[in-house]
Design an enzyme around this catalytic site. Structure first.
Site, PDB file in Angstrom:
ATOM      1  N   TRP A 194       0.806  -1.246  -0.049  1.00 46.60           N
ATOM      2  CA  TRP A 194       0.002   0.010   0.151  1.00 46.60           C
ATOM      3  C   TRP A 194       0.936   1.103  -0.124  1.00 46.60           C
ATOM      4  O   TRP A 194       1.720   1.119   0.636  1.00 46.60           O
ATOM      5  CB  TRP A 194      -0.873   0.044   1.246  1.00 46.60           C
ATOM      6  CG  TRP A 194      -1.599   1.233   1.172  1.00 46.60           C
ATOM      7  CD1 TRP A 194      -2.560   1.801   0.622  1.00 46.60           C
ATOM      8  CD2 TRP A 194      -1.224   2.504   2.104  1.00 46.60           C
ATOM      9  NE1 TRP A 194      -2.880   3.116   0.936  1.00 46.60           N
ATOM     10  CE2 TRP A 194      -2.168   3.745   1.790  1.00 46.60           C
ATOM     11  CE3 TRP A 194      -0.148   2.659   3.387  1.00 46.60           C
ATOM     12  CZ2 TRP A 194      -2.027   4.774   2.581  1.00 46.60           C
ATOM     13  CZ3 TRP A 194      -0.169   3.714   3.816  1.00 46.60           C
ATOM     14  CH2 TRP A 194      -1.087   4.764   3.637  1.00 46.60           C
ATOM     15  N   GLU A 235      -3.117  -2.966  -2.448  1.00 44.50           N
ATOM     16  CA  GLU A 235      -4.299  -2.353  -1.766  1.00 44.50           C
ATOM     17  C   GLU A 235      -4.485  -0.945  -2.310  1.00 44.50           C
ATOM     18  O   GLU A 235      -3.844  -0.079  -2.332  1.00 44.50           O
ATOM     19  CB  GLU A 235      -3.796  -2.103  -0.316  1.00 44.50           C
ATOM     20  CG  GLU A 235      -5.114  -1.523   0.361  1.00 44.50           C
ATOM     21  CD  GLU A 235      -4.581  -1.341   2.019  1.00 44.50           C
ATOM     22  OE1 GLU A 235      -3.500  -1.840   2.554  1.00 44.50           O
ATOM     23  OE2 GLU A 235      -5.768  -1.057   2.870  1.00 44.50           O
ATOM     24  N   LYS A 237      -7.457   2.681  -2.728  1.00 41.02           N
ATOM     25  CA  LYS A 237      -7.759   3.492  -1.593  1.00 41.02           C
ATOM     26  C   LYS A 237      -8.373   4.602  -2.497  1.00 41.02           C
ATOM     27  O   LYS A 237      -7.946   4.874  -3.714  1.00 41.02           O
ATOM     28  CB  LYS A 237      -6.696   4.007  -0.859  1.00 41.02           C
ATOM     29  CG  LYS A 237      -7.101   4.845   0.540  1.00 41.02           C
ATOM     30  CD  LYS A 237      -6.093   4.934   1.244  1.00 41.02           C
ATOM     31  CE  LYS A 237      -6.668   5.896   2.470  1.00 41.02           C
ATOM     32  NZ  LYS A 237      -5.802   5.907   3.792  1.00 41.02           N
TER      33      LYS A 237
HETATM   34  C1  RNT Z   1      -3.720   2.872   4.601  1.00 38.26           C
HETATM   35  C2  RNT Z   1      -3.917   1.404   4.611  1.00 38.26           C
HETATM   36  C3  RNT Z   1      -2.822   0.444   5.160  1.00 38.26           C
HETATM   37  C4  RNT Z   1      -2.342   0.895   6.518  1.00 38.26           C
HETATM   38  C5  RNT Z   1      -1.472  -0.413   7.069  1.00 38.26           C
HETATM   39  C6  RNT Z   1      -0.719   0.395   8.029  1.00 38.26           C
HETATM   40  O1  RNT Z   1      -4.953   3.492   4.402  1.00 38.26           O
HETATM   41  O2  RNT Z   1      -5.153   0.840   5.038  1.00 38.26           O
HETATM   42  O3  RNT Z   1      -3.259  -0.793   5.123  1.00 38.26           O
HETATM   43  O4  RNT Z   1      -3.577   1.073   7.195  1.00 38.26           O
HETATM   44  O5  RNT Z   1      -0.485  -0.789   6.102  1.00 38.26           O
HETATM   45 ZN    ZN Z   2      -5.574  -1.264   4.893  1.00 36.99          ZN
END
Ligand code: RNT
Ligand code: ZN
Length: 428
Positions: A194, A235, A237
């Site tokens: 991420w 990941e 967002k």
């Molecule tokens: C951030 C992501 C990520 C972090 C962690 C610490 O928006 O959700 O996964 O929260 O890796």
């Molecule tokens: Zn996360």
């Protein structure tokens, strides 16, 4: 570590026997549900214990990245030993065998720190030993592309090649650590990438950073690691604090990227979408096309606030989807929240048990009856079954699961946490 003797019953309660009969009458096997629950590890995130600070330096704190831990409840872990002591209590209070999810900022440098691009398995060998000694199911891993001077203006998508290189090296090093964990522990490690890259205000060029990110990721994933020991995840967002207008690694970007590569899991975080979007609804879409899914079970309150997970309707809906679609085998379940306003160990235990309880509720749904009602077009019966399910005796089955795993049922776990708070946390 000494905690008071646990008062677990020697045999199942009469309420469990009655509950099993109630579920059986609806075509549900409680024993089957308990077996599946026991076989489903949750990856517990190490970063709840110290507000995502890490231990690279004394007093490291979370900075940037658009994420924030709020609150200053006393007793936060300030050293690796403290964090491990806290986690030992957490794992003791969770029924079943679970995993620990580590971030690169939790390296154990033993007095010889290196920068993030130079981390190696040896910096995590004490975690590996600890995981074995604690009887964990395994370890998961994450490169930490935040809280670093070179992350202030972006990481893998940064316009400066040297900065991109640094983060590529960090991610490459992280994958090697992840796959080393997997190999040593004999269970597959998920390494999740991420990055916080984005912008507060409207950018002119949305394309170039994404093109750079795609190119960087190709470099990150170039080294072939055994899928037996290791799974990559990316990941997405929608937004973050300070990245309200543009996030380079958006949903469409990473879904597309995961599909292009074919062997990378897509990570869905429950706090990363518009608050009215349902994460649960995305699962059966994504899994039509990607081989694997990583979940960051979290609870956003108005924004990506990472509140402690509860067995609320959105969380239960996530687990219902995993069970209804028979997706548990393709899904790695991780938690991602950080609440610094309450006892941090309680936050960990309450949230993880809530996730497990949500899974149990999903496993106890009168699935065959629901499927039949839907197939027959009997939507009134379907609705009636949903509503009746809400009042079924889940608690008695959960208590029995705790009993079988020698873990306090009911509120018993809070006594142990309070006791530890007095003996250990209050003295920090
Ligand atoms: C951030 C992501 C990520 C972090 C962690 C610490 O928006 O959700 O996964 O929260 O890796
Ligand atoms: Zn996360």
């Amino acid at each position: 570590m000494t905690t008071p003797a646990r008062k677990t019953r020697a045999s199942a309660s009469t309420s469990f026997t009655a509950a099993s009969e109630t579920f059986a009458a609806l075509g549900v096997s409680v024993e089957h549900a308990l077996t599946t629950l026991a076989a489903t590890p949750i990856s517990v995130h190490c970063w709840q214990g110290d507000d995502v600070g890490g231990f690279e330096k004394p007093d490291s704190t979370l900075s940037g990245g658009g994420i924030q831990a709020t609150g200053n409840y006393p007793g936060k872990a300030r050293t690796l030993d403290q964090l491990r002591g806290d986690l030992e209590l957490v794992f003791k209070l969770l029924p079943g065998k679970h995993r620990l999810n580590l971030h690169a900022i939790y390296a154990d440098f033993g007095g010889n720190p290196v920068d993030r691009n130079a981390i190696e398995p040896k910096h995590f060998s004490s975690w590996l030993d600890w995981a074995v000694a604690t009887g964990l199911h395994g370890l998961d891993f994450n490169p930490s592309n935040f809280s670093h001077p070179l992350a202030a203006e972006g990481t893998l998508s940064h316009p400066d090649k040297k900065i991109r290189e640094f983060w590529i090296e960090h991610c490459v090093a992280s994958r090697r650590i992840g796959s080393w964990f997997g190999k040593k522990l004999g269970t597959r490690t998920v390494t999740n990438v991420w990055i916080p890259d984005g912008s507060k205000d409207t950018p002119f060029d949305r394309a170039a950073p994404r093109a750079r990110l795609a190119e960087s990721l190709d470099r990150v994933f170039a080294e072939k690691l055994s899928p037996k020991h290791h799974l990559d995840a990316v990941e997405s967002k929608l937004f973050g604090i300070g990245a309200e207008s543009y996030t380079v690694g958006s949903h469409e970007f990473y879904l597309g990227y995961a599909l292009k590569r074919g062997n990378v899991a897509y990570c869905l975080d429950a706090g990363h979408f518009h608050p009215t979007e349902s994460l649960a609804d995305k699962i059966s879409s994504v899994l039509q096309f990607t081989p694997a899914l990583l979940l960051h079970v979290s609870r956003g309150v108005r924004w990506d606030s990472d509140h402690v997970v509860t067995a609320d309707d959105p969380t239960r809906a996530i687990f219902e989807e995993l069970v209804r679609g028979d997706y548990l085998g393709q899904t790695a379940i991780g938690l991602d929240y950080f609440d610094a306003s309450i006892n941090r160990i309680a936050a960990w235990v309450i949230g993880t048990r809530a996730a497990q309880k949500s899974l149990l509720a999903a496993l106890l749904e009168p699935a065959s009856k629901l499927r039949a009602a839907e197939a027959a077009g009997d939507h009134a019966l379907r609705l009636a079954l949903f509503e009746e399910s809400r009042a079924l005796p889940l608690g008695a089955v959960w208590d029995e699961f705790c009993r079988r795993h020698d873990t306090p049922a009911g509120l018993g776990f809070m006594d142990e946490i309070k006791n530890y708070e007095t003996r250990v946390l209050a003295k920090r």
